[in-house]
Design a protein around this motif. Structure first.
Motif, short mmCIF file in Angstrom:
data_model
loop_
_atom_site.label_atom_id
_atom_site.label_comp_id
_atom_site.label_asym_id
_atom_site.label_seq_id
_atom_site.Cartn_x
_atom_site.Cartn_y
_atom_site.Cartn_z
N ARG A 322 0.90 -1.12 -0.11
CA ARG A 322 0.08 0.06 0.05
C ARG A 322 0.84 1.20 0.11
O ARG A 322 0.46 2.27 -0.46
N GLN A 323 2.02 1.06 0.71
CA GLN A 323 3.08 2.22 0.69
C GLN A 323 3.84 2.51 -0.63
O GLN A 323 3.89 1.36 -1.17
N LEU A 324 4.05 3.71 -1.25
CA LEU A 324 4.58 4.10 -2.55
C LEU A 324 6.14 3.34 -2.55
O LEU A 324 6.65 3.20 -3.48
N ARG A 325 6.59 3.33 -1.17
CA ARG A 325 7.75 2.98 -0.99
C ARG A 325 8.06 1.31 -1.33
O ARG A 325 9.25 0.87 -1.42
N GLY A 326 6.98 0.79 -1.13
CA GLY A 326 6.71 -0.77 -1.34
C GLY A 326 7.36 -1.45 -0.26
O GLY A 326 7.56 -0.88 0.96
N VAL A 327 7.64 -2.75 -0.53
CA VAL A 327 8.26 -3.93 0.49
C VAL A 327 9.87 -4.07 -0.02
O VAL A 327 10.27 -3.86 -0.97
N LYS A 328 10.51 -3.95 1.22
CA LYS A 328 11.95 -4.26 1.14
C LYS A 328 12.40 -5.51 1.48
O LYS A 328 12.26 -6.12 2.45
N ARG A 329 13.33 -6.13 0.77
CA ARG A 329 13.95 -7.42 0.86
C ARG A 329 14.55 -7.44 2.09
O ARG A 329 14.29 -8.36 3.01
#
Length: 384
Positions: A322-329
Motif C-alpha cells: 500500500r505504501q509507495l515505497r513498497g516492500v523491502k527485501r
C-alpha cells in the motif's frame, strides 16, 4: 518471527460515540445520546491496566484515538480520558505522535486546550467534501463553515500538524465538484490529506439504497478520473503520495498508520478495537454495554488467534505494498529470516510481467498501473 517477542510501540484507542450515524459508515460507532460515557471511560481504564500488566508498554512512539468521533467527549471527559492514556502509557519516546480524529463542529477552544494539554499533537478532521449538498447526501451534520472554524480554532490553540479526510466516488459527485473540493482543501495548506474512494459497506443506508438502485454513483471511468486528478493535483501542490490514499508534506506522514503498513505490533484498546501483539491478533467485544461488562471480568476480547508465519508474510506484502515505497527485501529478511523473492516468486514474477509491480533493487513497489488496481495486486499474495 519478530512479532512473537516485540513489544508494541503504537497504541490505538477506540471511542465509539458519534453525534449521528453517517449513511456510508460501518464503523463500530453509536449515537452519543443516552450512552454511559463515564462507565465507558471506567472500562477503558480497566482494560488499559490489564493490558499493560500482560504486555508492558515501553517507549510508545504513536498513539491514535479513533472512533466514532472522539471529540464528542465533553472537556472534562476529554481531560480524564487523556489522563488515563498518560497514566498507563507513560513511557513515551521523544517526538511522540499523538493523533485524534475529530468531526468539524465538535472542537471548541476549551476542548482543544484540553486535548493539547493532554498530549494530543495531531488532529485528523473528517471533512469528506467541501460541497454542502454532498455533505447532506452523506448524512454528515457539519457544513463547510464548521470546517473552517474548527481548523482556525485548532491553529489558534497551537496545533501545527493537521490532516483532513476527503472522499471521492460519492453519489452525485462529478469531477468538477471534486476539483472544487480540491481547490478549497489545498488552499488550507495543511500538513496532510487522506483521500479515500467510497466503499459500499453492508449494514449501511448506502448499501440498502445501492441494492434498490437508488444510489446515483459516478461510473468507473469518472471515479478513475477523480483519482488521477487527486494524485496530480496533490503532487503539483508539493505533497508526497506515500500510500494509496495518503498525501503529506515532507516529514508529516502519519507515523501511526505507517506502523500498520509495516505490519508492526500495536495495542488495540476499546470497544471493537483490533490489536496485534506478540504474534496474536485480537478484536474486542463491540457493543458499548457488553464491552463495559466484559472489562469487569477480564480483558474484553471477542476473538484472539495466533498469526501463522505464512499469514504474517502475506500480511507483510498486502499492507506493505500500500505504501509507495513498497516492500523491502532486507526488512522481510529481518522479520522472517527468509528471502522475499523466494517465498513469493510466482506472484512477483506474474505481477512484474503484467506491469503491476516494479523491482527496484531494494524490493518491490506498485507501478503507476498497479496503483490503480491495488486490491487486485494484493489478492495475488493470497493465492499462492
Amino acid at each position: 518471527m519478530r512479532q512473537k517477542t516485540e513489544l508494541p510501540k503504537a497504541v490505538y484507542i477506540h471511542i465509539p460515540f458519534c453525534t449521528n450515524k453517517c449513511h456510508y459508515c460501518d464503523f463500530n460507532s453509536y449515537v452519543l445520546k443516552g450512552q454511559p460515557v463515564q462507565d465507558y471511560l471506567d472500562a477503558l481504564e480497566r482494560e488499559m491496566e490489564r493490558t499493560v500488566t500482560e504486555v508492558p508498554a515501553r517507549a510508545i512512539e504513536t498513539v491514535f484515538v479513533g472512533g466514532g468521533t472522539p471529540t464528542v467527549l465533553l472537556p472534562d471527559q476529554m481531560r480524564r480520558f487523556l489522563q488515563l492514556v498518560q497514566t498507563y502509557f507513560p513511557d513515551q519516546a521523544a517526538g511522540l505522535e499523538f493523533s485524534m480524529e475529530a468531526n468539524p463542529g465538535t472542537t471548541d477552544l476549551e476542548k482543544l486546550h484540553a486535548m493539547k494539554e493532554g498530549g494530543v499533537n495531531r488532529i485528523s478532521f473528517g471533512v469528506q467534501s467541501f460541497d454542502n449538498a454532498l455533505l447532506l447526501e452523506l448524512g454528515r451534520i457539519h457544513n463547510t463553515d464548521d470546517v473552517y472554524r474548527s481548523l482556525e480554532n485548532a491553529k489558534a490553540v497551537g496545533f501545527d500538524n493537521l490532516s483532513i479526510d476527503l472522499m471521492f466516488g460519492l453519489p452525485k459527485q462529478t469531477t468538477a465538484i471534486m476539483e472544487d473540493t480540491l481547490d478549497k482543501a489545498l488552499a488550507l495548506d495543511l500538513q496532510h490529506y487522506s483521500i479515500y474512494s467510497l466503499k459500499i459497506e453492508e449494514n449501511t443506508l448506502f448499501h440498502t439504497l445501492y441494492h434498490k438502485n437508488k444510489l446515483p454513483l459516478p461510473d468507473e471511468e469518472d471515479e478513475l478520473a477523480m483519482y488521477l486528478t487527486i494524485m496530480r493535483r496533490l503532487k503539483e501542490a508539493g505533497y508526497e503520495q506515500y500510500e494509496i490514499s495518503n498525501f503529506a508534506r515532507p516529514g508529516r506522514q502519519s507515523r501511526h498508520n505507517s506502523a500498520y503498513w509495516r505490519n508492526e505490533s500495536y495495542y488495540g484498546i476499546g470497544a471493537g478495537a483490533h490489536g496485534y501483539m506478540r504474534g496474536f491478533r485480537h478484536v474486542n467485544i463491540k457493543g458499548v454495554q457488553p464491552y463495559i461488562e466484559a472489562t469487569r471480568q477480564g480483558l474484553p476480547i471477542l476473538e484472539r488467534f495466533e498469526v501463522t508465519e505464512q499469514e504474517a508474510m502475506e500480511d507483510f506484502m498486502m499492507v506493505g505494498l500500500r505504501q509507495l515505497r513498497g516492500v523491502k527485501r532486507e526488512e522481510f529478511r529481518a522479520q522472517f529470516g527468509r528471502e522475499l523473492q523466494e517465498v513469493f516468486a510466482a506472484p512477483l514474477q506474474r505481477l512484474i510481467a503484467q506491469g503491476m509491480l516494479i523491482s527496484d533493487g531494494e524490493g518491490y513497489r506498485l507501478s503507476e498501473q498497479g496503483l490503480l488496481f491495488g486490491n487486485d495486486v494484493f489478492a495475488q499474495f493470497l493465492e499462492d
